[in-house]
Motif scaffolding. Structure first.
Motif, PDB file in Angstrom:
ATOM      1  N   SER A 348       2.243  26.112  27.312  1.00 56.64           N
ATOM      2  CA  SER A 348       2.168  24.679  27.396  1.00 56.64           C
ATOM      3  C   SER A 348       1.287  24.424  29.006  1.00 56.64           C
ATOM      4  CB  SER A 348       3.418  23.960  27.519  1.00 56.64           C
ATOM      5  OG  SER A 348       3.621  22.821  27.918  1.00 56.64           O
ATOM      6  N   GLN A 349       0.792  23.233  29.008  1.00 55.81           N
ATOM      7  CA  GLN A 349       0.123  22.400  30.019  1.00 55.81           C
ATOM      8  C   GLN A 349       0.924  21.603  30.770  1.00 55.81           C
ATOM      9  OE1 GLN A 349      -4.470  21.864  29.832  1.00 55.81           O
ATOM     10  NE2 GLN A 349      -3.800  21.796  27.836  1.00 55.81           N
ATOM     11  N   ASP A 350       2.043  21.073  30.222  1.00 58.89           N
ATOM     12  CA  ASP A 350       3.023  20.232  30.976  1.00 58.89           C
ATOM     13  C   ASP A 350       3.475  20.755  32.105  1.00 58.89           C
ATOM     14  OD1 ASP A 350       2.749  19.056  28.268  1.00 58.89           O
ATOM     15  OD2 ASP A 350       4.815  19.587  27.477  1.00 58.89           O
ATOM     16  N   SER A 355       2.995  24.467  35.532  1.00 54.83           N
ATOM     17  CA  SER A 355       2.965  24.817  34.053  1.00 54.83           C
ATOM     18  C   SER A 355       2.953  26.218  33.681  1.00 54.83           C
ATOM     19  CB  SER A 355       1.879  23.798  33.378  1.00 54.83           C
ATOM     20  OG  SER A 355       0.546  24.223  33.501  1.00 54.83           O
TER      21      SER A 355
END
Length: 385
Positions: A348-350, A355
């Motif tokens: 994930s890039q969150d 991240s």
């Protein structure tokens, strides 16, 4: 008929010459017993005993007095135990010698799986995704020279239709029952039935399998009616299941304890970097050894991080992914390009710079030496790498 029944096994004469026959109090019941069961008992020097209408025929030593044989039959003895006592000891080393080079695991695990299959037992292969559980089951069947039937329980939308069959209607045939491939499989002696993705199966499939997998029952009921016909599991049939277990597998179900108890469990872990490098070089002999080592080391470090108490990522790079990337390398992709298309999409890039993807990019950069990747490492920071 009174149970237990003791069938005396001996040579007899039939229309086709010498044969093996079974008699109970002088009455010939040869037709009621599978030939493989008769032959196995005769060659082992045993008679057969059946404790109830639904139980399997089990061997007991030939030549004992009727009273002794009846006493032995009425004891609470697992039929599988009786079978083991009358079977020659296994040559475990021969199984190790028959293991294909593409299956990399320790000898203990391989012998344990092979022995369970030879004894007609049920074994569940567990472990992370991409570790080769299904391939191991297929390889065991091939190494032992046994026919393999593949049932993907995870893709089953209609458990009853897939495991039992369906009723159809035709103009010429009328109403007829079309049995499933599974029904045919369990009636084939000495077969390996691969139950893939057991942990993703519908609970109804588990319920259907309960009597099939139970060593004391080993039958499949075709209908829920009281007098519905049943299909007995043939001798030597072994069920090999595969399952993913862990919180990261969100599409799996918590397996019923009673179902789990019908299997013995063998864990198929990730390969270590040395083993994984050996597998990759075996599959891709022309790969650059240094790049191969980089791939396996990246995978190993993601696995270590997943196991740490304060893990920064929740997914490890699998052996399947490593093999896929090795194929890309051989086809001309750079390590940075491989990571871009085969590793980073897993994360994930969150969270921006905090991240999972940023963390993994920092890890991969340590193994890229051609300046083809964005620099995300701050040399003044407390970077874990």
């Amino acid at each position: 008929m009174t149970y237990p029944i003791i069938a005396k096994i001996a040579e007899g004469q039939g229309r086709r010459g010498t044969t093996i026959r079974a008699t109970v109090n002088g009455v010939d019941i040869t037709r009621d017993i599978a030939y493989a069961t008769l032959k196995g008992a005769f060659e082992a020097g045993c008679d057969l005993v059946k404790e109830s209408v639904d139980s399997k025929w089990s061997r007991i030593p030939m030549g004992e007095s009727p009273a002794m044989r009846k006493a032995a039959a009425t004891k609470t003895v697992n039929p599988v135990t009786v079978e083991f006592l009358n079977t020659p000891q296994l040559d475990l080393q021969s199984y190790v010698n028959a293991r294909p080079e593409s299956i990399i695991m320790n000898d203990l695990n391989w012998k344990f799986i092979c022995r369970t299959v030879v004894r007609g037992g049920n074994i569940l292969l567990t472990g992370p995704t991409g570790t080769g559980k299904s391939q191991t089951a297929i390889a065991v069947a091939k190494a032992l020279g046994r026919e393999l039937f593949y049932i993907n329980l995870g893709a089953t939308q209609d458990p009853r239709g897939s495991l039992i069959g369906n009723t159809h209607f035709g103009k010429e045939q009328g109403t007829y029952f079309n049995e499933s491939a599974f029904v045919k499989a369990i009636q084939t002696p000495n077969t390996v039935v691969l139950l893939d993705e057991v942990s993703r199966a519908h609970p109804e499939a588990w319920n259907i399998l309960m009597t099939v997998l139970d060593p004391g029952q080993r039958y499949l009921r075709l209908d829920e009616a009281v007098n519905a016909p049943t299909v007995k599991v043939a001798e030597g049939v072994s069920f090999v299941g595969t399952a993913n277990m862990g919180s990261e597998y969100t599409a799996v179900r918590v397996m019923d304890r009673a179902l789990l108890d019908r299997f013995v469990i063998a864990e198929i872990p990730h390969l270590n970097p040395t083993q994984e490098s050996g597998l990759v070089r075996q599959l891709f002999p022309t790969i650059d050894p240094s790049v191969c080592n980089s791939l396996t080391e990246i995978a190993a470090q993601t696995r270590l991080e997943c196991k740490s108490e304060s893990a920064k990522i929740g997914t490890a790079v699998s052996t399947r992914s490593v093999v896929e990337m090795a194929g890309l390398i051989v086809d001309g992709f750079s390590l940075a390009e491989c990571a871009e298309v085969a590793i980073y999409p897993l994360y994930s890039q969150d969270g921006g710079m905090q991240s999972e993807r940023t963390y993994v990019k920092q890890l991969v950069q340590k193994f890229i030496t051609d300046d083809t990747s964005e620099n995300l490492v701050d040399d003044n920071s407390n970077n874990p790498f």
